[in-house]
Design a protein around this motif. Structure first.
Motif, PDB file in Angstrom:
ATOM      1  N   SER A  57       0.825  -1.210   0.000  1.00 62.76           N
ATOM      2  CA  SER A  57       0.000   0.000   0.000  1.00 62.76           C
ATOM      3  C   SER A  57       0.865   1.269   0.000  1.00 62.76           C
ATOM      4  O   SER A  57       0.440   2.322   0.455  1.00 62.76           O
ATOM      5  N   ARG A  72      -1.533   5.083 -12.277  1.00 70.13           N
ATOM      6  CA  ARG A  72      -2.290   4.517 -13.393  1.00 70.13           C
ATOM      7  C   ARG A  72      -2.011   3.030 -13.529  1.00 70.13           C
ATOM      8  O   ARG A  72      -0.858   2.609 -13.531  1.00 70.13           O
ATOM      9  N   PRO A  73      -3.055   2.205 -13.669  1.00 71.22           N
ATOM     10  CA  PRO A  73      -2.842   0.770 -13.865  1.00 71.22           C
ATOM     11  C   PRO A  73      -2.273   0.489 -15.245  1.00 71.22           C
ATOM     12  O   PRO A  73      -2.289   1.356 -16.131  1.00 71.22           O
ATOM     13  N   GLN A  97      -1.979 -11.941 -13.054  1.00 74.81           N
ATOM     14  CA  GLN A  97      -2.822 -10.760 -12.971  1.00 74.81           C
ATOM     15  C   GLN A  97      -3.414 -10.674 -11.571  1.00 74.81           C
ATOM     16  O   GLN A  97      -4.186 -11.517 -11.153  1.00 74.81           O
ATOM     17  N   GLU A  99      -5.721  -9.049  -8.581  1.00 75.82           N
ATOM     18  CA  GLU A  99      -6.950  -8.285  -8.411  1.00 75.82           C
ATOM     19  C   GLU A  99      -6.611  -6.949  -7.772  1.00 75.82           C
ATOM     20  O   GLU A  99      -5.885  -6.884  -6.785  1.00 75.82           O
ATOM     21  N   GLN A 100      -7.129  -5.853  -8.335  1.00 72.92           N
ATOM     22  CA  GLN A 100      -6.804  -4.526  -7.827  1.00 72.92           C
ATOM     23  C   GLN A 100      -7.449  -4.282  -6.470  1.00 72.92           C
ATOM     24  O   GLN A 100      -8.638  -4.507  -6.279  1.00 72.92           O
ATOM     25  N   ARG A 101      -6.634  -3.796  -5.521  1.00 69.08           N
ATOM     26  CA  ARG A 101      -7.126  -3.442  -4.197  1.00 69.08           C
ATOM     27  C   ARG A 101      -6.825  -1.962  -3.942  1.00 69.08           C
ATOM     28  O   ARG A 101      -6.000  -1.365  -4.619  1.00 69.08           O
ATOM     29  N   TYR A 102      -7.485  -1.398  -2.903  1.00 72.61           N
ATOM     30  CA  TYR A 102      -7.321   0.006  -2.573  1.00 72.61           C
ATOM     31  C   TYR A 102      -7.176   0.157  -1.066  1.00 72.61           C
ATOM     32  O   TYR A 102      -7.753  -0.620  -0.298  1.00 72.61           O
ATOM     33  N   PRO A 108      -4.796   3.032  -5.085  1.00 72.31           N
ATOM     34  CA  PRO A 108      -4.629   1.645  -5.536  1.00 72.31           C
ATOM     35  C   PRO A 108      -3.387   1.001  -4.930  1.00 72.31           C
ATOM     36  O   PRO A 108      -2.344   1.650  -4.793  1.00 72.31           O
ATOM     37  N   TYR A 109      -3.498  -0.255  -4.553  1.00 69.61           N
ATOM     38  CA  TYR A 109      -2.336  -1.010  -4.108  1.00 69.61           C
ATOM     39  C   TYR A 109      -1.388  -1.207  -5.296  1.00 69.61           C
ATOM     40  O   TYR A 109      -1.767  -1.061  -6.455  1.00 69.61           O
ATOM     41  N   GLY A 111       0.496  -2.661  -8.252  1.00 71.24           N
ATOM     42  CA  GLY A 111       0.122  -3.655  -9.256  1.00 71.24           C
ATOM     43  C   GLY A 111       1.131  -3.658 -10.384  1.00 71.24           C
ATOM     44  O   GLY A 111       1.660  -2.610 -10.767  1.00 71.24           O
ATOM     45  N   MET A 114       1.818  -0.889 -13.308  1.00 70.35           N
ATOM     46  CA  MET A 114       1.282   0.401 -12.868  1.00 70.35           C
ATOM     47  C   MET A 114       2.359   1.482 -12.967  1.00 70.35           C
ATOM     48  O   MET A 114       3.540   1.222 -12.754  1.00 70.35           O
TER      49      MET A 114
END
Length: 217
Positions: A57, A72-73, A97, A99-102, A108-109, A111, A114
């Motif tokens: 995070s 940006r992802p 891949q 899963e996007q988390r926040y 955004p966590y 990734g 990114m």
């Protein structure tokens, strides 16, 4: 052993993923300065989980004094990087891949693929620049990621952050990096690159280690 390179036009250096190579300190990418530090964070699964959550995070970067924006992802399939076992053999990435988390603030966590823009200074040295997440590792006992420069930074290169929970129950935090000076001042005074890296490492430790109480923003 020597390493190959992965070329990607979105970053400003050739040896993408080289912070994961076991021989980084002996054979760094050409004209770059390697660095590595490890710190014991404690022991047990709870410590590992907590430190991993902080790492993914962006706590290390935020607590170091960087302001992160324009996160940006990846626009398409992202390069996941390569991990190595104790004998130097490549390991297949743990996932292709994530899963996007926040976090609680909606950030955004980390990734793979990114990009993020950072502002700020660390220990009197510029941390300005645009960066790309080169790889992300999320295994049962090993979590981390690599961050490479895209542009507008005083150095060109990569750093990796790894939290590991060893079989003896100890939890360790390792940061590895290689930097090639780009700004005029850093090219004319080579020692500045090492001092900048030391300042960054110190702040990353303070952010993740339970020995320090750090407020992030």
């Amino acid at each position: 052993m020597r390493r190959g390179t992965f070329r990607d036009e979105t970053v400003d250096y050739a040896a993408v993923g080289a912070t994961q190579a076991p021989d980084l300190m002996q054979y760094p990418p050409e004209k770059s300065i390697p660095a590595e530090e490890s710190w014991r964070l404690g022991s047990g699964e709870a410590r590992f989980r907590s430190a991993s959550e902080d790492l993914l995070s962006w706590v290390a970067q935020k607590a170091a004094g960087m302001q992160l924006e324009d996160i940006r992802p990846a626009s398409g399939p992202a390069y996941q990087g390569v991990s190595f076992d104790d004998e130097g053999h490549p390991i297949t990435p743990s996932r292709t891949q994530a899963e996007q988390r926040y976090d609680a603030d909606g950030t955004p966590y980390v990734g793979a693929g990114m990009t993020v823009r950072a502002h700020g200074r660390v220990g009197g040295h510029s941390a300005e620049g645009e960066y790309r997440v080169i790889f992300v590792v999320e295994d049962k006992r090993r979590v981390g990621f690599g961050l490479g420069t895209v542009g507008d930074c005083v150095v060109s290169g990569e750093e990796s952050f790894m939290i590991e929970w060893y079989s003896n129950d100890e939890v360790w935090f390792t940061v590895r990096a290689f930097d090639s000076p780009r700004a005029f001042l850093y090219r004319t005074i080579p020692g500045l690159t090492k001092r900048r890296r030391k300042a960054l490492f110190t702040q990353y430790l303070r952010a993740i280690s339970p020995l320090y109480a750090t407020t992030t923003s």
